[in-house]
Enzyme design. Structure first.
Site, PDB file in Angstrom:
ATOM      1  N   CYS A  14       0.826  -1.221   0.000  1.00 15.02           N
ATOM      2  CA  CYS A  14       0.000   0.000   0.000  1.00 15.02           C
ATOM      3  C   CYS A  14       0.858   1.269   0.000  1.00 15.02           C
ATOM      4  O   CYS A  14       1.375   1.648  -1.032  1.00 15.02           O
ATOM      5  CB  CYS A  14      -0.992  -0.036   1.152  1.00 15.02           C
ATOM      6  SG  CYS A  14      -2.340   1.136   0.938  1.00 15.02           S
ATOM      7  N   HIS A  35      -3.061  -5.374   1.628  1.00 17.27           N
ATOM      8  CA  HIS A  35      -2.380  -5.588   2.910  1.00 17.27           C
ATOM      9  C   HIS A  35      -2.416  -7.061   3.318  1.00 17.27           C
ATOM     10  O   HIS A  35      -3.261  -7.446   4.115  1.00 17.27           O
ATOM     11  CB  HIS A  35      -3.083  -4.785   4.009  1.00 17.27           C
ATOM     12  CG  HIS A  35      -2.992  -3.310   3.831  1.00 17.27           C
ATOM     13  ND1 HIS A  35      -1.865  -2.600   4.169  1.00 17.27           N
ATOM     14  CD2 HIS A  35      -3.880  -2.404   3.372  1.00 17.27           C
ATOM     15  CE1 HIS A  35      -2.062  -1.319   3.915  1.00 17.27           C
ATOM     16  NE2 HIS A  35      -3.277  -1.168   3.426  1.00 17.27           N
ATOM     17  N   GLU A  49      -0.612  -8.442   5.318  1.00 19.96           N
ATOM     18  CA  GLU A  49      -0.251  -8.516   6.749  1.00 19.96           C
ATOM     19  C   GLU A  49      -1.485  -8.495   7.645  1.00 19.96           C
ATOM     20  O   GLU A  49      -1.391  -8.765   8.835  1.00 19.96           O
ATOM     21  CB  GLU A  49       0.733  -7.387   7.105  1.00 19.96           C
ATOM     22  CG  GLU A  49       0.157  -5.978   7.149  1.00 19.96           C
ATOM     23  CD  GLU A  49       0.064  -5.276   5.784  1.00 19.96           C
ATOM     24  OE1 GLU A  49       0.215  -5.960   4.748  1.00 19.96           O
ATOM     25  OE2 GLU A  49      -0.173  -4.052   5.774  1.00 19.96           O
TER      26      GLU A  49
END
Lengths: 295, 198
Positions: B78, B172, B174
């Site tokens: 991002c 994302h 994560e």
């Protein structure tokens, strides 16, 4: 492929991206630009900063849509805005304006002294204030995707924010130490849903990002809050009610990232000019304490 | 492999957890000497303007730029993708980036937070299993230069791209607990790039 908007992950995830950052109160496009240039992760668009709301009195409401549009046009970072506690129509209006986060805020005059907004029904995420863990979990249960300590807005006195952070994190530590069969009573005492209490006890942290707000006025204040376990900092009146907003804003951003390095904080604190004048929370008569709004 | 996560602002903790789940114990990077000690770097999600501002204040900006230019393996998600792109559209006036990846990226391309979304996408790592991708005020890639491989697309916009040493995603990974992208970075991008250096 289908785009699923407004999911819990998308709302809470947005707050994750703000971590380690400073969100600054601004009342016009010029201030928003100064905040962005200074490294703010987001701006909070409002009509009057809390210090002025306090000084001028009257009913404080959602901002003028034109003002929000101008701020949105001026910056590329996220724009947040405040709605009154329980005023779901103000929140619907803010959502339709495309603000990136709504703060259901005790700084404005509450519209409902019993109920907060049912935040699950919105695509836009909400941040809510809390003074203790039970309050934080009640807000999360209503759909808040981010929590901030309330502090005492518009004072420049950090003592209440400190107390709220100690309270919230102290209660989390206490929960983690309990046996599983003691969590039912803990939930009753916290006046919070058992499922959330259990989740906090297991993870040792809130299920959402925890920022701090209310009375932060200097780089050292920001660093203090980070060392108390805040994920980031809201600065309201502290910046634009001070002598040199651009420099103070940048200094607070630096101190928030290097909260554990006193040399960086010392450097950031040099030559900032006058801090906002400030009011001691202890001198405020109880009816004027904003942190006591919301429940 | 010594991997660093740029820890100036953003969801550093989530990238650290994802790397640990892949068996790599990363270092948080806030100072130039910390950067010197790592072989590869992750630039997390966050605000690209804030991360660049802090990198400049703490004399990390040029060192990172130079390490990337000299072939250090990097992954950016991002904001990280924006910071790795050679060209950005809808940038803040005067916004500076590390660059290194020959792509043009449009900031906040999918819209504002109310348009942020999650979706299943296909990721070209040889697996047929869809990848859950979370897009938050995300950028997309508008133009790719030579030598850039597109690994994932959504609505015909590239959202995951790589060069020989750099990986970037608009989304994302994560945030989801699925560590395919981090594993891909370590195994397919970083390890390969570092082997070539030796």
């Amino acid at each position: 492929m289908a785009h699923e908007t407004g999911t819990g992950r998308v709302k809470r995830g947005m707050a994750e991206m703000l971590k380690g950052g400073v969100i600054m109160d601004v009342v016009n496009a010029e201030q928003a630009k100064i905040a962005e240039d200074a490294g703010a992760v987001a701006v909070m668009a409002l009509e009057r900063v809390p210090a002025d709301i306090r000084a001028q009195g009257g009913v404080a409401r959602m901002s003028d849509p034109d003002m929000i549009e101008k701020i949105k046009a001026a910056v590329t970072i996220p724009v947040m805005a405040k709605a009154r506690i329980g005023h779901f129509v103000e929140a619907q209006v803010l959502q339709s304006l495309g603000v990136d986060y709504i703060d259901e805020s005790e700084v404005l005059t509450p519209a409902d002294y019993k109920n907060h907004i049912d935040k699950w029904g919105f695509t836009v995420p909400f941040v809510c204030g809390a003074t203790n863990l039970g309050e934080a979990l009640r807000r999360i249960n209503e759909g808040a995707a981010m929590i901030r300590s309330k502090g005492e807005a518009g004072t420049g006195d950090v003592s209440n924010a400190m107390q709220h952070m100690r309270e919230i994190n102290g209660e989390i530590r206490r929960l983690s130490s309990l046996r599983e069969d003691e969590l039912y009573v803990a939930a009753k005492e916290l006046q919070a849903p058992y499922e959330l209490v259990k989740e906090v006890a297991e993870k040792g942290k809130l299920p959402v990002v925890l920022f701090t707000a209310g009375g932060i006025a200097t780089p050292a204040d920001a660093a203090l809050m980070m060392s108390m376990g805040a994920d980031g900092v809201f600065i309201g009146s502290g910046i634009f009610k001070s002598g040199n907003p651009a420099q103070r804003a940048a200094a607070c951003v630096r101190a928030t990232t290097f909260w554990d390095d006193p040399k960086v904080i010392a450097d950031a604190s040099r030559g900032l000019g006058e801090a906002m004048v400030g009011i001691n929370v202890a001198d405020l008569p109880a009816p004027h304490r904003l942190a006591e709004r919301g429940w | 492999m010594r991997v660093g996560v740029l820890a100036l602002q953003g969801d550093v903790r989530e990238h650290v957890s994802a790397l640990i789940a892949c068996g790599v114990y990363p270092t948080a990077i806030r100072r130039p000497q910390e950067l010197d000690a790592v072989e590869a770097l992750i630039i997390p999600g966050g605000e690209s303007t804030t991360i660049a501002h802090l990198a400049k204040s703490f004399e990390l900006f040029n060192p990172i730029k130079m390490r990337i230019a000299s072939g250090m393996p990097v992954y950016g998600s991002c904001a990280g993708m924006i910071l790795l792109a050679d060209n950005i559209l809808d940038a803040m006036d005067g916004q500076e980036v590390f660059g290194g990846l020959d792509i043009t990226v449009r900031r906040n391309a999918f819209g504002r937070q109310v348009d942020s979304f999650e979706s299943d996408i296909a990721f070209a790592d040889g697996s047929d299993v869809a990848l859950r991708a979370v897009f938050i005020r995300a950028p997309w890639v508008e133009k790719v230069g030579t030598g850039i491989e597109v690994l994932a697309q959504i609505d015909s916009h590239p959202v995951a791209v790589r060069s020989s040493t750099i990986l970037a995603t608009s989304f994302h990974p994560e945030l989801t607990g699925d560590h395919r992208i981090h594993r891909y970075f370590i195994e397919e991008v970083a390890r390969g790039a570092l082997k070539q250096v030796q």
